[in-house]
Write a protein that holds these residues in place. Structure first.
Motif, PDB file in Angstrom:
ATOM      1  N   LYS A   1     -12.217-149.869 -28.261  1.00 34.99           N
ATOM      2  CA  LYS A   1     -13.491-149.808 -28.973  1.00 34.99           C
ATOM      3  C   LYS A   1     -14.653-149.585 -28.003  1.00 34.99           C
ATOM      4  O   LYS A   1     -15.569-148.807 -28.285  1.00 34.99           O
ATOM      5  CB  LYS A   1     -13.702-151.101 -29.760  1.00 34.99           C
ATOM      6  CG  LYS A   1     -12.776-151.260 -30.949  1.00 34.99           C
ATOM      7  CD  LYS A   1     -12.935-152.619 -31.604  1.00 34.99           C
ATOM      8  CE  LYS A   1     -14.296-152.797 -32.206  1.00 34.99           C
ATOM      9  NZ  LYS A   1     -14.404-154.098 -32.939  1.00 34.99           N
TER      10      LYS A   1
ATOM     11  N   HIS B   1     -20.182-157.156 -26.234  1.00 32.39           N
ATOM     12  CA  HIS B   1     -18.932-156.658 -26.805  1.00 32.39           C
ATOM     13  C   HIS B   1     -18.178-157.711 -27.610  1.00 32.39           C
ATOM     14  O   HIS B   1     -17.165-157.394 -28.232  1.00 32.39           O
ATOM     15  CB  HIS B   1     -18.024-156.144 -25.689  1.00 32.39           C
ATOM     16  CG  HIS B   1     -18.631-155.032 -24.886  1.00 32.39           C
ATOM     17  ND1 HIS B   1     -19.052-153.862 -25.449  1.00 32.39           N
ATOM     18  CD2 HIS B   1     -18.897-154.941 -23.540  1.00 32.39           C
ATOM     19  CE1 HIS B   1     -19.545-153.075 -24.504  1.00 32.39           C
ATOM     20  NE2 HIS B   1     -19.467-153.705 -23.347  1.00 32.39           N
TER      21      HIS B   1
ATOM     22  N   ARG C   1     -17.157-146.336 -28.090  1.00 33.55           N
ATOM     23  CA  ARG C   1     -18.611-146.446 -28.207  1.00 33.55           C
ATOM     24  C   ARG C   1     -19.323-145.724 -27.067  1.00 33.55           C
ATOM     25  O   ARG C   1     -20.345-145.059 -27.272  1.00 33.55           O
ATOM     26  CB  ARG C   1     -19.012-147.917 -28.221  1.00 33.55           C
ATOM     27  CG  ARG C   1     -18.630-148.668 -29.491  1.00 33.55           C
ATOM     28  CD  ARG C   1     -18.848-150.144 -29.320  1.00 33.55           C
ATOM     29  NE  ARG C   1     -18.397-150.910 -30.473  1.00 33.55           N
ATOM     30  CZ  ARG C   1     -18.153-152.206 -30.456  1.00 33.55           C
ATOM     31  NH1 ARG C   1     -18.313-152.891 -29.315  1.00 33.55           N
ATOM     32  NH2 ARG C   1     -17.733-152.837 -31.544  1.00 33.55           N
TER      33      ARG C   1
END
Length: 268
Positions: free
Chosen positions: A245, A184, A249
């Motif tokens: 985020k 990440h 995802r």
């Protein structure tokens, strides 16, 4: 000149402010964490307009800007402006925005609760209030509590175990490791910055215990307290954005799997 513009827009010449009664005036300020009925605002008189003028004198720019911005939005929604000059309204909006930009902690809006827990919401509000009153040294203990809650909630979503005996910096270290192993983080520098926060959080325990209002201590000075607030707020803003985020995802991957449920055991 700005005061004259605001007084003209809010109709303060006769001692009133817009269409507020004393009761609704108090409620408006209460919703913005200001007790406008306090004696400190009545030094020049108790009318709504006089209290407003004193409020402008004694409070910081950001707090005043927040109230002015709220008054303009209220008056627009309630159609209080009547035939007021649109240019005047626009000029007063600009005044509010200029004052709002004068914020000692640039990422203050990041310090909000991320879980539907009453105590989390309360401590987040107290942290923001300390900055809005420009008293960061008086809010260090609550900032420490907020950071503990924030990291706990964030780490739990990644399956990181939280126990009373595990110190905060150790938990955060596991979180950084999880981010790295999950791919990440896009740069080594970001990982280094986050790792440096592990030792920062460890030092924060000492500040909370020995230099804050958590105990009967001499509190930390203003400048260093403000530095701590800014560092913590910037880190939390980044983590919130990163977590958004990550969740997006994960959701996209789930939707992709639902649309194409291939059986990988079939050899073609």
């Amino acid at each position: 000149m700005e005061r004259r513009q605001l007084e003209n827009l809010f109709g303060m010449g006769s001692g009133y402010v817009l269409d507020f009664t004393n009761y609704t005036f108090s409620n408006f300020f209460y919703d913005r964490r200001v007790n406008i009925d306090a004696k400190r605002y009545e030094e020049d008189g108790a009318s709504k307009a006089k209290r407003m003028r004193t409020f402008w004198d004694v409070e910081g720019n950001h707090v005043v800007g927040r109230v002015i911005d709220g008054l303009i939005k209220y008056a627009t929604d309630e159609q209080c402006f009547g035939d007021s000059d649109p240019l005047l309204i626009n000029d007063c909006r600009k005044i509010a925005q200029r004052l709002l930009s004068d914020q000692p902690v640039t990422e203050l809006d990041a310090l909000t609760a991320i879980a539907n827990e009453k105590d989390f919401e309360v401590v987040a509000e107290h942290v923001r209030e300390a900055i809005e009153k420009n008293q960061p040294e008086g809010g260090l203990d609550r900032l420490h509590t907020f950071v503990n809650k924030f990291i706990r909630v964030t780490c739990e979503s990644h399956g990181i175990s939280i126990t009373r005996d595990k110190p905060l910096h150790s938990v955060f270290g596991e979180y950084v490791k999880t981010l790295r192993e999950g791919g990440h983080l896009e740069s080594a520098m970001t990982e280094r910055i986050l790792k440096s926060s592990i030792s920062v959080l460890e030092a924060f325990n000492d500040v909370r215990n020995n230099k804050s209002l958590a105990h009967d201590n001499p509190i930390l000075n203003y400048e260093e307290s403000l530095l701590i607030f800014n560092h913590v707020a910037a880190s939390i803003r980044f983590i919130k954005a990163l977590e958004t985020k990550i969740k997006a995802r994960a959701k996209a991957a789930e939707q992709q799997a639902a649309r194409f449920p291939w059986d990988e055991s079939i050899p073609f």
